[in-house]
Design an enzyme around this catalytic site. Sequence first.
Site, PDB file in Angstrom:
ATOM      1  N   TYR A 259      10.157  -3.857   5.457  1.00  0.00           N
ATOM      2  CA  TYR A 259       8.152  -3.176   4.952  1.00  0.00           C
ATOM      3  C   TYR A 259       8.923  -1.521   5.409  1.00  0.00           C
ATOM      4  O   TYR A 259       7.599  -0.687   4.611  1.00  0.00           O
ATOM      5  CB  TYR A 259       7.624  -3.613   5.752  1.00  0.00           C
ATOM      6  CG  TYR A 259       5.662  -4.389   4.675  1.00  0.00           C
ATOM      7  CD1 TYR A 259       6.009  -4.099   3.450  1.00  0.00           C
ATOM      8  CD2 TYR A 259       5.034  -3.705   5.315  1.00  0.00           C
ATOM      9  CE1 TYR A 259       5.435  -3.980   2.646  1.00  0.00           C
ATOM     10  CE2 TYR A 259       4.449  -3.443   4.349  1.00  0.00           C
ATOM     11  CZ  TYR A 259       3.925  -3.535   3.361  1.00  0.00           C
ATOM     12  OH  TYR A 259       3.326  -3.767   1.692  1.00  0.00           O
TER      13      TYR A 259
ATOM     14  N   LYS B 137       0.778   1.498   5.240  1.00  0.00           N
ATOM     15  CA  LYS B 137      -0.811   0.403   5.068  1.00  0.00           C
ATOM     16  C   LYS B 137      -0.927   0.598   6.441  1.00  0.00           C
ATOM     17  O   LYS B 137      -2.517  -0.166   6.561  1.00  0.00           O
ATOM     18  CB  LYS B 137      -0.353  -1.012   4.690  1.00  0.00           C
ATOM     19  CG  LYS B 137       0.469  -1.646   3.895  1.00  0.00           C
ATOM     20  CD  LYS B 137      -0.453  -1.561   2.056  1.00  0.00           C
ATOM     21  CE  LYS B 137       0.042  -1.831   1.180  1.00  0.00           C
ATOM     22  NZ  LYS B 137      -1.168  -1.181   0.172  1.00  0.00           N
TER      23      LYS B 137
HETATM   24  N1  LIG Z   1       2.830  -8.678  -3.957  1.00  0.00           N
HETATM   25  C1  LIG Z   1       2.474  -8.530  -2.652  1.00  0.00           C
HETATM   26  O1  LIG Z   1       3.329  -9.430  -2.052  1.00  0.00           O
HETATM   27  C2  LIG Z   1       1.662  -7.449  -1.332  1.00  0.00           C
HETATM   28  C3  LIG Z   1       1.462  -8.103  -0.642  1.00  0.00           C
HETATM   29  C4  LIG Z   1       0.421  -7.339   0.158  1.00  0.00           C
HETATM   30  C5  LIG Z   1      -0.308  -6.080  -0.667  1.00  0.00           C
HETATM   31  N2  LIG Z   1       0.201  -5.798  -1.961  1.00  0.00           N
HETATM   32  C6  LIG Z   1      -0.696  -4.642  -2.169  1.00  0.00           C
HETATM   33  O2  LIG Z   1      -1.007  -5.258  -3.886  1.00  0.00           O
HETATM   34  C7  LIG Z   1      -1.673  -3.920  -4.435  1.00  0.00           C
HETATM   35  C8  LIG Z   1      -0.893  -3.954  -5.654  1.00  0.00           C
HETATM   36  O3  LIG Z   1       0.706  -4.321  -5.983  1.00  0.00           O
HETATM   37  P1  LIG Z   1       1.383  -5.459  -6.509  1.00  0.00           P
HETATM   38  O4  LIG Z   1       1.715  -6.776  -5.492  1.00  0.00           O
HETATM   39  O5  LIG Z   1       0.080  -6.312  -7.342  1.00  0.00           O
HETATM   40  O6  LIG Z   1       2.151  -5.164  -7.697  1.00  0.00           O
HETATM   41  P2  LIG Z   1       2.032  -4.259  -9.150  1.00  0.00           P
HETATM   42  O7  LIG Z   1       3.214  -3.491  -9.215  1.00  0.00           O
HETATM   43  O8  LIG Z   1       1.896  -5.207  -9.625  1.00  0.00           O
HETATM   44  O9  LIG Z   1       0.456  -3.416  -8.857  1.00  0.00           O
HETATM   45  C9  LIG Z   1       1.327  -1.972  -8.042  1.00  0.00           C
HETATM   46  C10 LIG Z   1       0.483  -0.846  -8.745  1.00  0.00           C
HETATM   47  O10 LIG Z   1       0.373   0.352  -8.600  1.00  0.00           O
HETATM   48  C11 LIG Z   1       0.706   1.745  -9.661  1.00  0.00           C
HETATM   49  N3  LIG Z   1       0.877   2.488  -9.450  1.00  0.00           N
HETATM   50  C12 LIG Z   1       1.508   2.919  -8.052  1.00  0.00           C
HETATM   51  N4  LIG Z   1       2.203   4.281  -8.315  1.00  0.00           N
HETATM   52  C13 LIG Z   1       1.263   4.866  -9.345  1.00  0.00           C
HETATM   53  C14 LIG Z   1       0.216   5.721  -9.063  1.00  0.00           C
HETATM   54  N5  LIG Z   1       1.104   7.244  -9.015  1.00  0.00           N
HETATM   55  N6  LIG Z   1      -0.912   6.100  -9.628  1.00  0.00           N
HETATM   56  C15 LIG Z   1      -1.543   5.066 -10.638  1.00  0.00           C
HETATM   57  N7  LIG Z   1      -0.708   3.930 -10.448  1.00  0.00           N
HETATM   58  C16 LIG Z   1       0.015   3.645  -9.454  1.00  0.00           C
HETATM   59  C17 LIG Z   1       1.660   1.033 -10.459  1.00  0.00           C
HETATM   60  O11 LIG Z   1       0.839   1.242 -12.067  1.00  0.00           O
HETATM   61  C18 LIG Z   1       0.780  -1.290 -10.710  1.00  0.00           C
HETATM   62  O12 LIG Z   1       0.036  -1.360 -11.517  1.00  0.00           O
HETATM   63  C19 LIG Z   1      -0.559  -2.607  -3.128  1.00  0.00           C
HETATM   64  O13 LIG Z   1      -1.374  -1.928  -2.588  1.00  0.00           O
HETATM   65  C20 LIG Z   1       0.104  -3.728  -2.795  1.00  0.00           C
HETATM   66  O14 LIG Z   1       0.974  -3.161  -1.494  1.00  0.00           O
HETATM   67  C21 LIG Z   1       1.013  -6.624  -2.077  1.00  0.00           C
END
Ligand SMILES: NC(=O)c1ccc[n+]([C@@H]2O[C@H](COP(=O)([O-])OP(=O)(O)OC[C@H]3O[C@@H](n4cnc5c(N)ncnc54)[C@H](O)[C@@H]3O)[C@@H](O)[C@H]2O)c1
Length: 272
Positions: free
Chosen positions: A157, A164
């Site tokens: 990570y 985060k």
């Molecule tokens: N998937 C997991 O296991 C998990 C766990 C905990 C937290 N998260 C967090 O959840 C959030 C959503 O991620 P996800 O897992 O749904 O993946 P995802 O890929 O579906 O979403 C990530 C989004 O970030 C957007 N993004 C990245 N750079 C950008 C920019 N410069 N401008 C505008 N948008 C931008 C992308 O377009 C995408 O829509 C993130 O913050 C991620 O760290 C994910």
Amino acid sequence: MSMKLMEGKRGLIMGLANDKSIAWGIAQKCAEQGAELAFSYQGDALKKRVAPLAERLGSNIVIECDVAEENSLDRLFEELGQHWDKLDFIVHAIGFSDKEQLRGRYVDTTRDNFAMTMDISVYSFTAVVQRAARMMGPGGAALTLTYYGAERVMPHYNVMGVAKAALEASVRYMAEDLGKDGIRVNAISAGPIKTLAASGIGDFRYILKWNELNSPLRRNVTQEEVGKAAVYLLSDLGSGVTGETHHVDAGYHLVGMKAVDAPDIDAVTGRK
Ligand SMILES: NC(=O)c1ccc[n+]([C@@H]2O[C@H](COP(=O)([O-])OP(=O)(O)OC[C@H]3O[C@@H](n4cnc5c(N)ncnc54)[C@H](O)[C@@H]3O)[C@@H](O)[C@H]2O)c1
């Protein structure tokens, strides 16, 4: 007649990429509870995926925004203001780092990638809340997404964990700044979920399997479960809650060691 929990509320969802996105789980649950939604997406390539999803939830407000650009953020809120004079909530489900540095050692992170990761994964939430708060009154709510790698060291990570941790601290500072105006700021710390962003993390399958075998609920969580907790934090149900990082992770955050009944699993294949 039972009233829906988010009837009459208008919210902006940022970070929808496809129907696997955590933002999609949240958007669906908010719409189910009667919320009216707008969406922002990053770059033209994503529009063809995001617009039909928005339409499925009855929304035709779909606006381009790259959160790394101040002008792009200004344009987003200007355009949103042309549709709505008031905003009740925002969801920030955005994070990014160089995939090459989400493996190997954190200590090898470059200055450029550190700055870029912090900018897109941390500062962007502050930049969004700054603008959104101007359209909010008492009862307004902002929500971001974080991960347990902020609190404990997780394999691969790396710099995202550092980002985060900063994101969670920014939630607390903004909760204090905006609390006087009746605006709440919270985070959901989601367990691992297979999404586009997650696929950039090294050995993600292993992380999923480990959580499934060792979390108190002995399974992983879904986008929909994150969505249900988001409804609580964004609606009047969460009216007394701000500055919180709420775990939606099948209880994994309380675990100190491998469960007695969990087998050791192969780090490469994820198989028992
Ligand atoms: N998937 C997991 O296991 C998990 C766990 C905990 C937290 N998260 C967090 O959840 C959030 C959503 O991620 P996800 O897992 O749904 O993946 P995802 O890929 O579906 O979403 C990530 C989004 O970030 C957007 N993004 C990245 N750079 C950008 C920019 N410069 N401008 C505008 N948008 C931008 C992308 O377009 C995408 O829509 C993130 O913050 C991620 O760290 C994910």
